[in-house]
Design a protein around this motif. Structure first.
Motif: not given
Lengths: 280, 280, 280, 280
Positions: A15-29, A186-190
């Motif tokens: 769950l934490f990894l999913g949140c982190w990835l969302t934040i990171k990729h939005i910043l990059q985007h 999908l990480f969050m779902l997992q």
């Protein structure tokens, strides 16, 4: 890991990894769409994010392997018991193998961030392999269990293998924000599904579930879809919040920089921005 | 939904959706091929079409969920019956979940039409997920039914999962007219197959079908192919009619516009048109 | 081939092929990234590498077919025994068929290196078919064996079919270093797994494995993942060693050439190099 | 069709189609590589080839449907026998359905050749669907037959579904000579495999095959690979012969044309040719 805590820990992690990835990729985007095309060199702050992520993955998987080996009823680094002619605690060894691959994906991420010699995409390939290995081991994990137990684990495989496939696609399609956010989803779902497994198989309070009743299987199938809907909602909310926060905070600095560039090359930079926003 | 009407309603919905998508995408394709390359900004009338489509999807799925919940023998928003220790009307909850995802895809369509910040392709990804969830729930729906019943539902899955896969492709290949029309065709196939299921399992008049006879299964398999052929024919006919109607009606306006442009940049615009027609 | 040696020979062959492919593709990649963009003509030394590889493949498969046919208990080129109305040594014929396809892939490699008329990618297509045929024959090989025997062979199929799929991708994505190294990695995995099969089914010393025990199956599944991890490590190590060796040795020659070019077109060649390193 | 002839007719048809496609695509490829880039308008003679192919497909499938309906023991256009409450000759109807889809693919080919309004790739999509429908109907055809009979038909499905998948890829990758020849190769494989099925199930002379013996299944699996090898060889030979024949015959005309162009734009046309040959 056959208790509620053993499912809550990886659940929280994913769950934490999913949140982190969302934040990171939005910043990059955000950064990608706000820069003119010619200046696509990754800024040092994004490298720091990737180093942190890779370091955390390596650290977490190292800790995970150690814990699986040296808990009270663990194998303590013994693989084969020659006296009883049997393998020692294969379950713990399998979990350790899963952690190992996530550790390798952390190393690949650090390596590909640190050096331009490592071809771009290696980090995604290894992450995809890590998810594949996780699903692969779970797949042979599940045989000869009660129906609901087998079913709830096979639904986990849907999330894991989808994640592996979508990450594999990212090897060839870099910087595609949809794929990146889908992976986070999908990480969050997992992660949330690990919690669900824990609640169903080892209910912390309340009655036990009947592991053979068909209605329970039908409910769990539907429940998986609800988890997916919640994961989509979470990614959408986190993305929006991060995007508008960054926009507000970076507004002033951006203005100054644009102001400076305007004096030298106003028309060209704005044209690039326009073209870019049309493409997206 | 275990009656003829319960299959006719989604059948009509998907048939109508298939026609609508054919018309919309042909209009967009006409517009794309008739514009010179430099002017690829989506015109406001197409935004209106997308808003309408998204709004209808949201409205229809909301109504669908309400109906499934509050029909006379529905669950009335109760999920678990603590007295009898059983789930309440899981079938209705499952149908509601399917509608929910089509509603989410409607929201995604509206959002990606309204704002350029939503990355292009999100609407297709969510539509693909909605179809996947539909097929996923049907897949576990079908177990332990009579052979013909299971078979006729599993053929539905062929249409649903093909639609999901082809829509997923559209995330990466935008504005590909073949994929768009193929999606419309698969929606039509799904719609007409819902009718077929209704006619076979709940024949409104005439004798009941023998659900175990092998010949019936063979006929139904072949019948699915005929439905596909009819769906292809329908898409081809509707496309041709729409294309030539638009061509005739837009002919005069087009001429005027071209005439005006000709005075300023005749050669360049005609070269662009030529290049475009060669590419197609 | 039902002994340890019969698995060690193909194992060694595939391990060696994996190493060779890693070295070859790293050399090609080094050469690609160190050349300016305009000079992408393949140098004669790389052609020599490809001729060698193709020649070795043809030779090895020819020897393999001959050995399978004319060993003491081989079929000696007889396919059908009309007297006993039975096929003669089908196992040897099947192995010969596998070798045949690797031989054909060698011929395709030589042909596509020798002539520009052979479309690029044919060598990969035929190699992919060779791997597919290998997996295809193994798949029907495995039926009605003890559980562990069937399982250990079906894990081999994972490596073989993944290799076939990733090689098929290379038909369309040429010169993608990640795919090339992944293919090498899968060949190594296949090779080391052949050894593992040999050690498990025909242990050269020590006790026999119990082919029906569930724990053995669980261990073997995990062991496959370890082989994958080792193969990844091997590819990473060999790549690094080759890369830095080539860099050191080609350093002086490179400098001279760049020095010569610098006098005529310094800025343009360096710009090309910069663009290239940014792309990677 | 349950006799040798019933398998020889589609076998000959697909073999002939495979040869035809090889020749056509090699001619197109020759033409593409020998023209400079700017002149990529399809010449009228290639249109004639496509019209012929489409016309033959339509004619052949019409004849096939008529024959299946009106042979002596055919259904004579009756689908349901209300007296006996049974379907009439479903096998013939199923074969007719297969022919129908190849007929539709012929219509799509003619339409997309005749008009630029039909988007390029529609012909390949419909051909892919025709192959899918063929495999789809065969798949449910095969149940509850003797082992060898089921196996030999399921091997046919490998060729049919591979062909469907590779043709589907061509919708998105136009003018890829490898895919085009691979499709031709799979048609040949299908054709020769129809002959093989005929020889095994209805041997025109010699003893009957034992349909339950495991060795026969093993031999047939291997035999399929040999058919693939022969199909690859045939495509390679036909391609080479056609290529060099065309080269010799078109040599003189080509020279003249190049000579004429040379006077006006020598350097540019030769540069284009060079670039092109490097790309291939």
């Amino acid at each position: 890991m056959a208790n509620f805590g053993g499912h809550a820990i990886p659940g929280s992690f994913f769950l934490f990894l999913g949140c982190w990835l969302t934040i990171k990729h939005i910043l990059q985007h955000y950064w990608r769409t706000s820069q003119p095309k010619g200046r696509r060199v990754m800024s040092p702050s994004f490298r720091a994010l990737d180093y942190t992520e890779g370091g955390c993955l390596i650290f977490a998987s190292f800790v995970g392997i150690m814990v699986e080996q040296f808990v009270v009823d663990g194998p303590h680094a013994r693989l084969y018991d020659a006296e009883n002619k049997s393998w020692v605690k294969l379950m713990n060894w399998q979990h350790g193998t899963m952690y190992l691959f996530f550790g390798i994906s952390g190393i690949a991420l650090v390596a590909s961030t640190a050096s331009k010699l490592v071809p771009a995409g290696v980090d995604r390939l290894v992450l995809s392999l890590a998810l594949f290995v996780e699903g692969f081991l779970f797949y042979y994990h599940v045989h000869s269990r009660p129906p609901l137990d087998a079913h709830i684990h096979s639904l986990l495989l849907v999330a894991v293998f989808s994640g592996s496939a979508s990450t594999m696609l990212e090897v060839f399609m870099r910087d595609n924000i949809i794929l990146e956010l889908f992976r986070a989803c999908l990480f969050m779902l997992q992660g949330s599904w690990f919690y669900q497994i824990g609640f169903v198989l080892y209910p912390p309070r309340g009655p036990e579930w009947d592991l053979t009743q068909h209605d329970n299987i039908m409910f769990i199938t539907m429940c998986f879809c609800w988890h997916l809907a919640v994961a989509l909602l979470l990614v959408a909310c986190i993305s929006s919040v991060v995007w508008f926060t960054v926009k507000r905070f970076s507004g002033r600095g951006q203005d100054i920089e644009i102001g400076m560039r305007n004096t030298s090359s106003k028309s060209s930079s704005q044209k690039a921005l326009l073209e870019e926003s049309e493409e997206e």
